[in-house]
Write a protein that holds these residues in place. Sequence first.
Motif, short mmCIF file in Angstrom:
data_model
loop_
_atom_site.label_atom_id
_atom_site.label_comp_id
_atom_site.label_asym_id
_atom_site.label_seq_id
_atom_site.Cartn_x
_atom_site.Cartn_y
_atom_site.Cartn_z
N PHE A 1 4.21 4.03 3.06
CA PHE A 1 4.55 2.89 2.20
C PHE A 1 4.53 1.65 3.08
N MET A 2 3.53 0.78 2.87
CA MET A 2 3.33 -0.36 3.76
C MET A 2 3.50 -1.66 2.99
N ASN A 3 4.21 -2.61 3.59
CA ASN A 3 4.46 -3.93 3.01
C ASN A 3 4.20 -4.98 4.08
N ASN A 4 3.16 -5.76 3.87
CA ASN A 4 2.76 -6.79 4.84
C ASN A 4 2.84 -8.18 4.23
N ASN A 5 3.21 -9.15 5.07
CA ASN A 5 3.22 -10.57 4.72
C ASN A 5 4.24 -10.89 3.62
N HIS A 6 5.36 -10.21 3.63
CA HIS A 6 6.40 -10.54 2.66
C HIS A 6 7.29 -11.66 3.20
N ASN B 1 8.08 -10.26 8.74
CA ASN B 1 7.32 -10.30 7.49
C ASN B 1 6.53 -9.02 7.20
N ASN B 2 6.74 -7.98 7.98
CA ASN B 2 6.09 -6.69 7.74
C ASN B 2 7.14 -5.59 7.77
N LEU B 3 7.15 -4.75 6.74
CA LEU B 3 8.13 -3.67 6.67
C LEU B 3 7.43 -2.43 6.13
N ASN B 4 7.30 -1.43 7.00
CA ASN B 4 6.59 -0.20 6.64
C ASN B 4 7.47 1.00 6.92
N VAL B 5 7.19 2.09 6.23
CA VAL B 5 7.84 3.37 6.52
C VAL B 5 6.87 4.47 6.12
N CYS B 6 6.79 5.49 6.96
CA CYS B 6 5.97 6.65 6.61
C CYS B 6 6.68 7.89 7.12
N GLY B 7 6.31 9.03 6.56
CA GLY B 7 6.95 10.28 6.96
C GLY B 7 6.86 11.32 5.88
N TYR B 8 7.98 12.01 5.66
CA TYR B 8 8.01 13.12 4.71
C TYR B 8 9.27 13.00 3.86
N LEU B 9 9.13 13.32 2.57
CA LEU B 9 10.29 13.37 1.68
C LEU B 9 10.28 14.68 0.90
N ARG B 10 11.44 15.20 0.64
CA ARG B 10 11.59 16.44 -0.12
C ARG B 10 11.91 16.08 -1.56
N GLY C 1 0.83 -1.20 0.00
CA GLY C 1 0.00 0.00 0.00
C GLY C 1 0.87 1.25 0.00
N LEU C 2 0.50 2.24 -0.80
CA LEU C 2 1.27 3.48 -0.89
C LEU C 2 0.29 4.65 -0.97
#
Length: 479
Positions: free
Chosen positions: A452-457, A432-441, A61-62
Amino acid sequence: MRRSLYFLLLLIVGTTQLSACAQAGTDQPAAAPAAVRPGQPLPWLDSLLNSSPVLRQHQVGLSLAYADSARPFYGFQDSKYFTPASNMKLFSFYAGLHLLGDSLPSLRYFSRHDTLFFQGTGDPTLLHGDVPSRRAYSFLLNRPEKVLAYGDIRCVTPFGPGWTWDDYGYYFQPERGAFPIYGNTVRFYATPTAPAKTRAGGTASARPAGPVSRVRVLPRYFVPLVGPATPELLTPGLDKDTHVLRDLQENRFHVLPSNKKWVDETPFVTSRGLMLRLLGDTLRRATANAAWRPRPGQDSIRTLHGLRVDSLYRRMLRVSDNFLAEQLLLMCSTTIGSHDSLSTGRVIRYARRRLLPGLPDPVHWVDGSGLSRLNLVTPRTLTALLLKLHQEVPEPRLLSLLAAGGGQGTLRKRYHDAAGPWVWGKTGTLSNNLNVCGYLRTKSGRLVAFTFMNNNHVTDSGDMRNEVERVLRLVRERL
């Protein structure tokens, strides 16, 4: 005839205008790409997410939004629910911003004759190894009363709902409580040396035969409870970074053989009696257990305030400290509702109803840290929270509290750029879950809120992080 002349004239005028436009195009620089409008599709990004061999087999999910806008402009499966892991700390952070002032409530107290009655508020900083505050310590040490009497308060269970039981011995899952001390963990400091007997001053002999490390234990109270790991404990499945094992239900610690320098933290089993012993040993003052029964109209209850809140927020968000996040919600609970208990659930209900009523999707929120897999949130809801934070917190302060790519915290080893940080965020990782959220320039200078969410990998976590960074770098380049 007249009609022919009329069409000829139109043809000449149109040709002249086209020529003028073409000439203007060669004489002036090309215009910058227009900003992406809300709802405008990004086919290149859809194609990238759909075709990536790393992202193909799990839930992805993004969500993207310009930080100064009201809503996301791009979403890829952003209305689906994901396990957020430590991204949930942003919700705890938001609750703290609204419910705590500029400093943490350290304890509540009142004085009667020669006794000081005090009670915990959930403040985790008393003798904490990373965010220590001496305010409560100095207060209790220097009070003129002869007796320090601790009045207990109802509190949540040591472990949260949905926590993994066999993580009880790992540094990232200390027990929650009303009056933590030493961060509710034992710290071990090992230096290589030859085998030796136990020494005074906090050194425990926890070594089998052969070259091993000498281990210093803090607090020293636990030194007699530390010993060498027996052969049956040395199972093949032990992680290479594991140095200390603890019994499941008691404070018995077993040090694994090693001839290297290392530092480790292991949670201890908490209890009211142990807390009073540790506090008494540290203060060198008599501390007793007593009922908390202030007399209405006679005993004036006051709150002692300690560490500045940003010191806790910064540590909690940058390195993703679970214990601080859990205790943050307990401190928040002292500001709402009844003062007879410390309740995570009370804060969560209040925050969802009063502080965050307009989020795109309901948040399934059960703890402060994100350790529980019962937490569920959609990418667009996390992005909406990021937009609210950016609206309510000055940007320099907000970005300074987060991990920074190539700088500090959990993003320090990634997102490097010679010009300085371009990503500030909060990671969220479980097996098996790797997510990151925040701000980018972006390269064009706009600040984008992203989730940016990654589940069940089942992909190697290093490959996953590389792919997430690749996608976000392309977003930075093209927006």
